[in-house]
Design an enzyme around this catalytic site. Structure first.
Site, mmCIF file in Angstrom:
data_model
loop_
_atom_site.group_PDB
_atom_site.id
_atom_site.type_symbol
_atom_site.label_atom_id
_atom_site.label_comp_id
_atom_site.label_asym_id
_atom_site.label_seq_id
_atom_site.Cartn_x
_atom_site.Cartn_y
_atom_site.Cartn_z
ATOM 1 N N ASN A 182 3.231 51.619 95.859
ATOM 2 C CA ASN A 182 2.517 51.607 97.131
ATOM 3 C C ASN A 182 1.698 50.310 97.168
ATOM 4 O O ASN A 182 1.713 49.526 96.201
ATOM 5 C CB ASN A 182 1.683 52.881 97.331
ATOM 6 C CG ASN A 182 0.540 53.027 96.333
ATOM 7 O OD1 ASN A 182 0.042 52.035 95.793
ATOM 8 N ND2 ASN A 182 0.132 54.256 96.086
ATOM 9 N N ASP A 245 6.630 59.979 96.391
ATOM 10 C CA ASP A 245 7.725 60.499 95.557
ATOM 11 C C ASP A 245 8.920 60.865 96.434
ATOM 12 O O ASP A 245 10.077 60.662 96.046
ATOM 13 C CB ASP A 245 7.266 61.739 94.778
ATOM 14 C CG ASP A 245 6.075 61.436 93.889
ATOM 15 O OD1 ASP A 245 5.977 60.299 93.403
ATOM 16 O OD2 ASP A 245 5.240 62.342 93.692
HETATM 17 O O1 RIB Z 1 2.587 61.930 93.435
HETATM 18 C C1 RIB Z 1 2.041 63.225 93.563
HETATM 19 C C2 RIB Z 1 1.980 63.876 92.228
HETATM 20 O O2 RIB Z 1 1.075 63.144 91.409
HETATM 21 C C3 RIB Z 1 1.463 65.288 92.228
HETATM 22 O O3 RIB Z 1 2.463 66.253 92.422
HETATM 23 C C4 RIB Z 1 0.740 65.395 90.905
HETATM 24 O O4 RIB Z 1 1.337 66.278 90.006
HETATM 25 C C5 RIB Z 1 0.678 63.975 90.339
HETATM 26 O O5 RIB Z 1 1.602 63.770 89.351
#
Ligand code: RIB
Length: 295
Positions: A182, A245
């Site tokens: 990011n 993610d």
């Molecule tokens: O990117 C989000 C994630 O970051 C969450 O699900 C948390 O577990 C951390 O790893």
């Protein structure tokens, strides 16, 4: 064997909704609490599988109820879980405050994710027969670096989300085909204040940089130049946890499906935006049937 191997963390997210972060020494009320399967690795694996990716997850959990639930969640999403190690530590947790407006603050306690394990034969075979290896930095860096170097040596495309940002071995970025930071991570990694300059600088090392910018979309850099801008898909967010993610998982899944880079990027941006309109990390990721009409 799977097209995409995700080596990464699996956490149980312990999520509190609250109006703001408390001051040190202050006690305040939250409005809700939930446990949600998460961890950047698990999230990316599930995001990729939901849009049609063939995915294997290489992770580590403890022999506790959280570990069982994380494994079951991955399996239910169609992710191959044979590469999940059972270790003598509690399963990792992430302590997440979701604020009004959807922003979050996260404290990760790695536990099982932090156990130092070398790559074993099963994991090497999974990587060797895949087309993409996807990693983040919530597992021990020596393991992550070993996996990336091995993937490179056998011609597998390496995809790295540099989160949380860590000091990296000197040649690490040179072995990265697709870096997906990011804007904050890009600035920190490059040591440059301007995010666009940071993306340019990182792309002189990694093959391609896809810098996500939240509600401002994403920028793509190659060879020191910005080569593409990915328009945002406008939504009203309720919880941004796992949006980055989702972007990475969907990008890789659609590239693996043979889609052109521009439409894979658009699919990733749309899927990440949809994920912000729902609560939780793995619980918020859309299916391909939801994304496809909007791409
Ligand atoms: O990117 C989000 C994630 O970051 C969450 O699900 C948390 O577990 C951390 O790893």
């Amino acid at each position: 064997m799977s097209d995409i191997v995700v080596l990464g963390s699996a956490n149980m997210d312990l999520v509190v909704r609250q109006p703001r972060l408390p001051e040190p020494g202050e006690t305040m009320f939250g409005s809700s609490f939930a446990t949600v399967p998460g961890g950047k690795g698990l999230n990316q694996a599930i995001a990729a599988a939901r849009v049609g990716g063939s995915v294997a997850f290489l992770g580590a959990v403890g022999g506790d109820a959280f570990g069982r639930e994380l494994r079951e969640t991955l399996a239910a999403a169609g992710v191959d879980t044979d590469g999940i190690a059972l270790v003598e530590r509690p399963t990792g947790t992430a302590h997440i405050s979701v604020l009004d407006g959807g922003e979050n603050a996260i404290v990760v306690v790695p536990d099982a994710n932090g156990v130092e394990l070398p790559l074993d034969d099963v994991q090497c075979d999974a990587i060797r027969s895949a087309r993409y290896l996807v990693v983040q930095f919530e597992r021990p860096l020596p393991l992550v670096a070993e996996a990336v170097a091995f993937a490179r040596s056998v011609g597998v495309t390496t995809v790295v989300t540099p989160a949380p940002v860590l000091p990296l071995p000197e040649d690490f970025l040179d072995a990265v085909d697709i870096l997906v930071p990011n804007a904050g991570e890009a600035r920190e990694l490059a040591g440059i204040d301007d995010e666009t300059d940071a993306a340019r600088a990182l792309s002189k090392r990694a093959g391609m940089v896809v810098m996500t910018r939240g509600a401002r979309g994403a920028l793509v850099a190659r060879g020191g130049e910005i080569v593409e801008s990915v328009e945002p898909y406008a939504v009203t967010p309720v919880d941004t946890t796992g949006a980055g993610d989702t972007f990475t998982g969907v990008l890789v899944a659609r590239l693996a499906a043979g889609e052109a880079e521009a439409s894979a990027l658009r699919a990733a941006a749309v899927a990440a935006a949809i994920a912000t309109t729902r609560a939780g990390a793995s619980t918020s990721m859309p299916t391909w049937d939801e994304v496809a009409p909007l791409v």
